[in-house]
Each structure stands twice: as structure tokens, then as C-alpha cells.
Design an enzyme around this catalytic site. Structure first.
Site, short mmCIF file in Angstrom:
data_model
loop_
_atom_site.label_atom_id
_atom_site.label_comp_id
_atom_site.label_asym_id
_atom_site.label_seq_id
_atom_site.Cartn_x
_atom_site.Cartn_y
_atom_site.Cartn_z
N SER A 116 0.80 -1.22 0.00
CA SER A 116 0.00 0.00 0.00
C SER A 116 0.84 1.28 0.00
CB SER A 116 -0.97 -0.03 1.16
OG SER A 116 -1.95 0.97 1.00
N HIS A 117 0.71 2.08 1.07
CA HIS A 117 1.39 3.38 1.08
C HIS A 117 2.88 3.29 1.39
CE1 HIS A 117 -0.11 2.43 5.12
NE2 HIS A 117 1.03 2.95 5.52
N ASP A 281 -3.70 5.99 -2.99
CA ASP A 281 -2.47 5.41 -2.45
C ASP A 281 -1.91 4.31 -3.36
OD1 ASP A 281 -4.42 3.50 -2.00
OD2 ASP A 281 -3.49 2.79 -0.15
N ASP A 283 -2.01 1.02 -3.63
CA ASP A 283 -2.83 -0.04 -4.20
C ASP A 283 -4.24 0.44 -4.55
OD1 ASP A 283 -3.28 0.26 -1.47
OD2 ASP A 283 -3.99 -1.79 -1.23
N ASP A 285 -6.72 1.77 -2.85
CA ASP A 285 -7.90 1.59 -2.00
C ASP A 285 -8.20 2.80 -1.13
OD1 ASP A 285 -5.77 1.17 -0.31
OD2 ASP A 285 -6.45 -0.76 0.46
N ARG A 286 -7.28 3.77 -1.07
CA ARG A 286 -7.56 4.93 -0.23
C ARG A 286 -7.58 6.20 -1.07
NH1 ARG A 286 -3.89 5.69 3.97
NH2 ARG A 286 -2.32 4.39 3.00
N LYS A 380 -11.85 -1.16 0.69
CA LYS A 380 -12.01 0.27 0.53
C LYS A 380 -11.67 0.61 -0.91
CE LYS A 380 -7.69 0.93 3.26
NZ LYS A 380 -7.34 -0.45 3.54
#
Ligand code: VG1
Ligand code: CO
Length: 547
Positions: A116-117, A281, A283, A285-286, A380
Site C-alpha cells: 500500500s502506502h 495510495d 494499491d 484503496d484509499r 475500501k
């Protein structure tokens, strides 16, 4: 292909293959050790039991080691008897697109390669998470079962074959297993078009007076945002910036906040600010959304989406209920009250929302960490939130800033901030939390700075669907001015410890709605810091990141 191509490799457990808030995250160097990734993947397969004929989706955020990992996982899946893999072209799949595919094609689950991030590159981070047949992150019982498998693993199975071609759409075979390389964007884009009013959003984005920017932060959302916003919805070419996935995310952190999405923030301020801005982000999702010269706190964004869902075609049947992670501000609760629907409070991490959605108890949910989503999938979803905002803007004919301000006038404002203290010595940070945990029940009645602690506890969650209990999910303090502070250690880092201090306070006085968040929360933050002894334990007086 003869059976002899299946190799059984002896292995020994690696310590620490315990998934955190969102999958297993480690430095690339750790993941790339012979057998490390293989052990974890075989542990997932062993948790599955009989893999024969099962189908999985597979893809990642494009970070360094993504392609190598996909080749290894494909060979292992074939050796373990899986029937079919659906892989995003180029090895790419955003987390929400993965969730969409699992549900649409009814696979037995999926594997997402992402940290992710966290930054990417040979010296940075890699990650892997398993999603179940509902499309959602494996719940705690499953991640625990995978971890248990990793502790006693002694062999893994892998096919002895050449690499598969990842960049050409179409079907192929690996041993007896089918592989289909698919367009990573198409199914997800179709799903978005089924939820939002694309015709009206197109009118907005082709309006000469409305300009927006979407910062994909060199991560996986670039191709999704370009296809949907620019190609389908007519936004000006160049609306999507940093739109080509890069193995190192351009050297940055693909974390959509005011610190890391600097380029976007600059375009939203200054002499000719854009009307609307968003970032996502690593991946996908945010999301962070911004109005003209106006930051929208993710807790407020979640509440605004819930309050205005009636403006979006996909939510015309109303909301069954809503949910938020515990540290997220209570702005959502006020909307739920108005709508007369239930509001659930879960621990941090998306895996706790899945049961509630599967049971039909909630429709929209989110976290303070820029994550919002709904039951259209089980993850998300960054771009979904951006389209939701655009749909609300068109229907209400108001700029984002007015929508938020009117929301505060109607519901009151929950000032919210999160202070992150990064790179802390893990032992000392653990000590600090342990000490606080010991004292927590004795805190009520004590003075902290200018405030008095009225209540304090260690948050535990009893899943209303399966009854499972998750304890130790964050230490909370409620002060006598109505403000709240929450402490927990991050579960997504790969080195040292990160302390997260969350703080919120509710205001209804109309003259106090437009003030500076840090000033409004200063007293509570000081009280929280004193009660815990952050300075003594960490040697820090100021956080590294404030959101
Ligand atoms: C962080 C966030 C949490 C989020 C998680 C995964 O976890 O606080 O809300 O669900 O990242 O998001 P932690 O344990 O570091 O606080 V993502 O986009 O990294 O999959
Ligand atoms: Co993410």
C-alpha cells in the site's frame, strides 16, 4: 505437461510471517530470500486445504518485486493443483479491482501484492495479502490460520517451468492450470458505471469552468483514473498526474495526504486553484479529496458521502447501516442518527467490515486513514470515493467546500487530527503502550494538563456476526470537554514502531465551525501526551506527520 515438473522443495519456517493490519509486509530483501515468499504462499494454500480446481485472482500494485512474485505464485498455484488464475495484465490489479474480480467471476479468493502506502524499491517494502471468496481481506481467524501454517511448514510445491507472458491479454496454460491475463481496468470501470451517473459527471468534467486533478502518485490507480476520468468521463488530458505505475513510486510514499501529495496540494491552492482534487495510495484503496483551497478531512468525507448517498443512483434504496473504525471521528454517527440507521464501531483495518457487509448490516463504511468504501465490493475503494464526490457535486450544484461547510452547520463539526510519531524504538514504544494499558482503568478522575479524564479503556470488539472477539485494539481516553484521544501502534510498518495518536472534539457553536483544527485540539493533544508520557518514552515532542 508431465507430473515430474512439480518439484517439492524442503523448507524451514521463517519467524515473523504474521500478517498485520493489512497483510504481511516486509523489506524486499526479506521477501526475496529463497523460500520466504514461497513459505508464506504455501501457508495460504495449506490453509485452503484442497486446492484442486480452485480459482484465484492475482495481481499487485506494480511495486518492485511485483512481477517476480507473480511468476513464483503462478508456478506454485499450478503445482498445488489450482484450476485457474485470473491475472491483471502486467501483473497489475488495484485492491478494489481485485475485490471486484473475485466477486464478479466468483473465484475462491485472490492474492494482492502490495504494501500500500509504504515506499517501493529494492531497499523498500513489499507485501502480500489474501482475500477470501467474498472479495474482502481475510478476517483475523484466517490470517491466524495462515500464520500457524507458516510456523510448521516443511515443504512447498512449485512447477519447474519458464516465466509466463504477463503483458498480453488472453488465455494460456501453466502445467494443468489455466491462466487468463485480463484487462485490469475494464470490469472495475463497468462496476463504477453501474453505480454513478456517468452522463452527468461527464457534463461536469467537460464543463470549461470545472477543472480537477487526480494524483495517482506513480502507483496503481493511474491506468484506472485515466481510463475512467479522462477516456470515459471526458476530463481534460493531463487531469491525471503521476499516472504511470512505477516500481519505486517515483521515489515517494504513495500515501494520499497533505505531506506526500504535495504536487496536488499546490494545484489546489495559489492564484488559480482547481475546483476539485484527489489522490490515491499505492494499491488504490484509499483517497484524499480536496476542494478549492480546502482540505477535506477523511472522517468528514465519510460522513458527507453517507449523508448524500440519496443523490447517487447506486444508493437509491437507502443505506442499511454504516460503520467506521474506532479512531475515526464520530461525524458518521451523527448522520446515522439522522437517517435512523445503525452505526457500527470496528477496530482499525478493513477486515472487520466484511462480515457486516456480508450480513447486510451496513452499506457504507470508512476509516480516518483516507479509506472509504461500500458494499459494492469488500475493500475500501479510492476511485469510487472520488466518483461519489463528483456525483454529489453535480447533483447538488455546489462546490466541495460548500458541501462540507453546510454539513457542519447541519450536524456540527467533529474536529479531527492524527499525529504519527515514526521510527520509534520498538521496545520502548511497546513499553509505553504496556504501561498505559496497565494504568488505563485507573485513569478516570485523573487530571491531564488542563483537562480531566472522564473515562478510559482498551478497545475490544465483539463481531456482531460471528461473535469473534478482538481485544487490545487501541487505548482510549475521554476528556471532560467532550474530546477524545486514542493511542495505538501501527500494524503496517516494516521497521521500528509508529505511534498513532488520534484526537477529536465535537463543536456545534456556529462561530466555532471554521477554525484551525490543530488549535482547536491543542489542549486535548497536550493532555493526551502528558497522560501517556510520549516525550519521556519517545524523546519526541512533535509528530513526524500530522493529518
Ligand atoms: C493503516 C491505517 C488503517 C488502514 C491500514 C491499511 O494501518 O491506519 O486504517 O486500514 O493502514 O491500509 P496501521 O496499522 O498502520 O495504522 V492500506 O491502504 O495500507 O491497505
Ligand atoms: Co492501500
Amino acid at each position: 505437461m508431465s507430473m515430474s515438473a512439480i518439484k517439492t522443495i524442503n523448507t524451514r519456517p521463517f519467524a515473523g510471517q504474521k500478517p498485520g493490519t493489512s497483510g504481511l509486509r516486509k523489506k524486499v530483501a526479506e521477501f526475496a530470500q529463497p523460500g520466504y515468499l514461497e513459505n508464506f504462499v504455501q501457508s495460504i494454500f495449506n490453509m485452503f486445504g484442497d486446492c484442486r480446481g480452485k480459482r484465484l485472482a492475482l495481481g499487485g500494485d506494480g511495486r518492485y518485486f511485483n512481477r517476480q512474485a507473480i511468476q513464483i505464485i503462478a508456478r506454485m498455484a499450478a503445482a498445488n493443483g489450482f484450476g485457474k488464475l485470473l491475472i491483471g495484465r502486467g501483473g497489475l490489479l488495484s485492491t478494489p479491482a481485485m475485490s471486484c474480480l473475485i466477486r464478479k467471476y466468483d473465484t475462491d479468493g485472490g492474492i494482492v501484492l502490495s504494501a500500500s502506502h509504504n515506499p517501493g524499491g529494492p531497499d523498500a517494502d513489499f507485501g502480500i495479502k489474501f482475500n477470501g471468496a467474498n472479495g474482502g481481506p481475510a478476517p483475523e481467524a484466517v490470517t491466524e490460520a495462515i500464520y500457524q501454517q507458516s510456523l510448521s511448514i516443511d515443504k512447498f510445491l512449485i512447477l519447474d517451468t519458464a516465466d509466463i507472458e504477463l503483458d498480453r491479454i488472453g488465455g494460456t496454460e501453466l502445467g494443468a492450470m489455466e491462466i487468463e491475463i485480463i484487462d485490469p481496468v475494464a470490469d472495475y470501470a463497468d462496476l463504477m458505471a453501474s453505480i454513478f451517473d456517468f452522463e452527468k459527471i461527464l457534463q461536469l468534467l467537460t464543463n470549461k469552468r470545472f477543472h480537477m486533478c487526480f494524483d495517482a502518485m506513480h502507483a496503481v490507480t493511474g491506468p484506472y483514473a485515466k481510463a475512467i476520468l479522462e477516456d470515459q468521463l471526458g476530463a481534460d488530458p493531463g487531469t491525471v498526474i503521476n499516472g504511470v505505475p512505477d516500481e519505486r513510486f517515483g521515489g515517494g510514499h504513495p500515501d494520499p495526504n497533505l505531506v506526500h501529495a504535495r504536487e496536488l496540494v499546490d494545484r489546489m491552492n495559489g492564484d488559480a486553484p482547481l475546483a476539485f482534487g484527489a489522490a490515491s495510495d499505492g494499491d488504490g484503496d484509499r483517497n484524499m479529496v480536496l476542494g478549492s483551497g480546502f482540505y477535506i478531512n477523511p472522517c468528514d468525507s465519510l460522513a458527507v458521502l453517507a449523508a448524500n448517498a440519496n443523490l447517487v443512483p447506486g444508493y437509491q434504496d437507502g443505506l442499511a447501516g454504516v460503520a467506521r473504525s474506532m479512531p475515526t471521528s464520530r461525524a458518521l454517527d451523527r448522520v446515522a442518527q439522522m437517517l435512523e440507521i445503525p452505526c457500527f464501531e470496528t477496530p482499525v483495518g478493513w477486515k472487520f467490515f466484511g462480515n457486516l457487509m456480508d450480513a447486510g448490516k451496513i452499506t457504507i463504511c470508512g476509516e480516518e486513514s483516507f479509506g472509504t468504501g461500500s458494499s459494492h465490493i469488500r475493500e475500501k475503494d479510492g476511485l469510487w470515493a472520488v466518483l461519489f464526490w463528483l456525483n454529489i457535486i453535480v447533483e447538488s450544484r455546489k462546490p466541495a467546500r460548500s458541501i462540507v461547510r453546510e454539513h457542519w452547520q447541519r450536524f456540527g463539526r467533529d474536529y479531527f487530527t492524527r499525529h504519527d510519531f515514526e521510527g520509534l524504538d520498538a521496545a520502548r514504544a511497546g513499553d509505553m503502550m504496556a504501561r498505559l494499558r496497565e494504568r488505563i482503568s485507573a485513569l478516570p478522575g485523573e487530571q491531564a494538563g488542563e483537562l480531566r479524564i472522564e473515562a478510559a479503556d482498551d478497545f475490544a470488539y465483539a463481531d456482531p456476526v460471528d461473535g469473534g472477539v478482538s481485544a487490545g485494539q487501541g487505548l482510549r481516553m475521554f476528556f471532560d470537554d467532550g474530546s477524545r484521544a486514542v493511542f495505538r501502534l501501527s500494524g503496517t510498518g516494516t521497521a521500528n514502531a509508529t505511534l498513532r495518536l488520534y484526537c477529536d472534539k465535537y463543536e456545534t457553536d456556529p462561530s466555532l465551525l471554521g477554525l484551525d483544527t490543530q488549535r482547536m485540539l491543542a489542549q486535548s493533544l497536550t493532555a493526551a501526551g502528558e497522560a501517556v508520557g510520549i516525550a519521556e518514552f519517545t524523546g519526541r515532542t512533535v509528530p513526524d506527520v500530522i493529518t
